[in-house]
Design an enzyme around this catalytic site. Structure first.
Site, PDB file in Angstrom:
ATOM      1  CE  LYS A  75      21.021  11.167  85.610  1.00 53.18           C
ATOM      2  NZ  LYS A  75      22.337  11.551  84.933  1.00 53.18           N
ATOM      3  CB  SER A 150      21.867  13.608  81.752  1.00 51.13           C
ATOM      4  OG  SER A 150      22.817  12.992  82.423  1.00 51.13           O
ATOM      5  CB  SER A 174      25.301  14.153  83.702  1.00 53.33           C
ATOM      6  OG  SER A 174      25.422  13.863  82.640  1.00 53.33           O
TER       7      SER A 174
END
Length: 483
Positions: A75, A150, A174
């Site tokens: 990420k 997210s 997330s």
């Protein structure tokens, strides 16, 4: 479907080289990225160089870690030395960290092959990856829908098999919510189990880094690799890390599972409720005892979170001012430069949360909002403590719905926030939570089952998740367009 163990065996048996595996995955990324858009930055040269080192190790007859030569995605809020780290924000579009995060350093040291940095909601604020300052990632099961957020880029990359495993971060759901939307396994560890050093902070008392995999075992192997004490993170727990693979058993005899009553109320899609109830029947068939548990303060999780998280974010994001790093707008005065830089660099949702947090921390409202939210957070934790006196693991849906259409909720922040209704209380209590696939709706979209454990009981989550996974075949299904 390719697992870590399968690829490891191919490497050890010299059926494939690490460079061949890396090349295959990089080619797959090139083929699928125009549609899925999981990545913000690709690192093919680094991946091939790392794979080459693994092949040299094999040639020397050295033993390999399970993750050596395994393609992994990160990420893009994890600092990677020499590789852009943007947090999907325009304010950091030119930022290349001078240091490596603890978790990514551990993966490099073990020989993992980093294929790229994945898309996210800007600064990890969002539930759909639509808040990215660069592009929207698509859900591999239906390209017109969101992958969740997210960590949507990481979840989509694993679902589309653009990598074997990936790292995400989870502040209010997330990792688990995109895992649910994309039909993969995602785990948020106990707060403090994994070092946050080098994770760009959103809400420091809630953030935690965790793994995505297509199987429970892959997630367990990746957690094993990144967990552990780090003196560079003051919230890191100094405890021995068990071998999580030893807990992957198939019988649940003697295990007590509690169903959180409050997660089956208004707003839960009927198809999601049915899938979770069928999963509970399966867990019972595997030997577990099922009982209903009440966590009455669970419903205060969402308002509590949207006071605490933005408050911490408004402090954490004060550092982006155009002086130290990131973009800088031309201006006549210092205040003007701050204003222009932040106005241009931050997206709408980030601005919304900064303003929310600044408001709740302001002198006249601090006691009424922030202090009160901290007290309610303690009450939510007490509900969980009480529940774990009578059960080992708690179960709920991961998200009230399956993946929604891109653009469907962007105009209504509150309806978007409801996507994390089931996951947020777990962060507020600092507990481990895991999402795994438990079915599909009528449109072929994945449904996620959330397992919640007591503090540091990731072992029990892996045990229950693995037993359920082995008794079902949801994890074997693949998005048709990626075949």
């Amino acid at each position: 479907m390719t697992s870590i163990r399968q690829l490891h065996q191919q490497l050890v048996n010299k059926e494939k080289t690490a460079v061949e595996i890396a090349t295959e995955f990089l080619a797959r990324i090139q083929a699928l990225e125009p549609q899925v858009k999981s990545f913000l930055h690709l690192t093919p040269d680094l991946a091939l160089a790392q794979a080459q080192k693994v092949d040299e190790k094999i040639a020397r007859g050295e033993s390999l870690h399970l993750l050596a030569g395994i393609p992994i995605a990160l990420k893009d809020n994890l600092c990677t030395k020499g590789i852009p780290t943007t947090c999907a924000s325009r304010i950091l579009e030119n930022f290349v960290p001078p240091y490596e995060s603890t978790v990514t350093q551990k993966l490099r040291d073990l020989g993992a092959v980093i294929v790229g940095k994945t898309n996210l909601d800007e600064f990890a604020m969002g539930s759909s990856t639509e808040n990215s300052g660069y592009h929207v990632t698509a859900n591999p099961w239906d390209l017109s829908r969101v992958p969740g957020g997210s960590s949507g880029g990481s979840a989509a990359a694993v679902a589309a098999q653009e990598c074997v495993v990936a790292l995400g971060s989870d502040t209010g759901g997330s990792i688990r919510q995109p895992a649910s939307f994309c039909g993969v396994v995602g785990l948020k560890p106990t707060y403090g189990l994994v070092s946050r050093f080098g994770l760009v902070a959103y809400a420091s008392s809630l953030d935690q880094i965790g793994p995505f995999g297509r199987t429970v075992e892959d997630a367990a192997i990746l957690l094993q690799a990144i967990a552990g004490y780090d003196p560079q993170d003051s919230t890191s727990l100094n405890l021995p890390i068990p071998d999580y693979s030893q807990f992957l058993k198939t019988s649940l005899k003697g295990l007590k599972i509690g169903v959180i009553k409050e997660t089956f109320g208004e707003g839960l899609d009927q198809v999601v409720a049915e899938a979770v109830n069928q999963a509970l029947a399966q867990l019972k068939a595997l030997g577990a005892t099922i009982k209903e548990i009440s966590c009455p303060r669970f419903r205060y999780g969402l308002p509590t979170y949207y006071i605490i998280a933005p408050s911490e974010a408004s402090a954490n994001l004060a550092r982006y001012d155009g002086v130290k790093y990131g973009i800088r707008e031309d201006a006549d005065s210092l205040i003007d430069m701050y204003t222009k830089t932040r106005a241009k660099g931050f997206g709408a949702e980030v601005k919304r949360r900064i303003m929310l947090g600044t408001y709740t921390l302001s002198a006249g409202y601090y006691d009424a909002y922030y202090l009160k939210a901290q007290k309610v957070r303690t009450l939510i934790k007490e509900d969980f403590d009480r529940a774990f006196q009578s059960v080992d693991v708690l179960v709920s849906p991961t998200s009230p719905t399956t993946a929604f259409k891109a653009g469907e909720k962007t105009a209504d922040p509150l309806s978007m926030y409801l996507s994390d209704l089931m996951t947020i209380p777990v962060n507020l209590a600092g507990l481990p939570g895991l999402s795994l696939p438990c079915g599909f709706d009528g449109q072929g979209l994945p449904i996620g089952l959330q397992l919640v454990g007591n503090v540091l009981r990731e072992d029990q989550l892996f045990h229950v998740a693995h037993a359920y996974e082995q008794a079902t075949d949801w994890h074997k299904r693949q998005p048709s367009f990626t075949n």
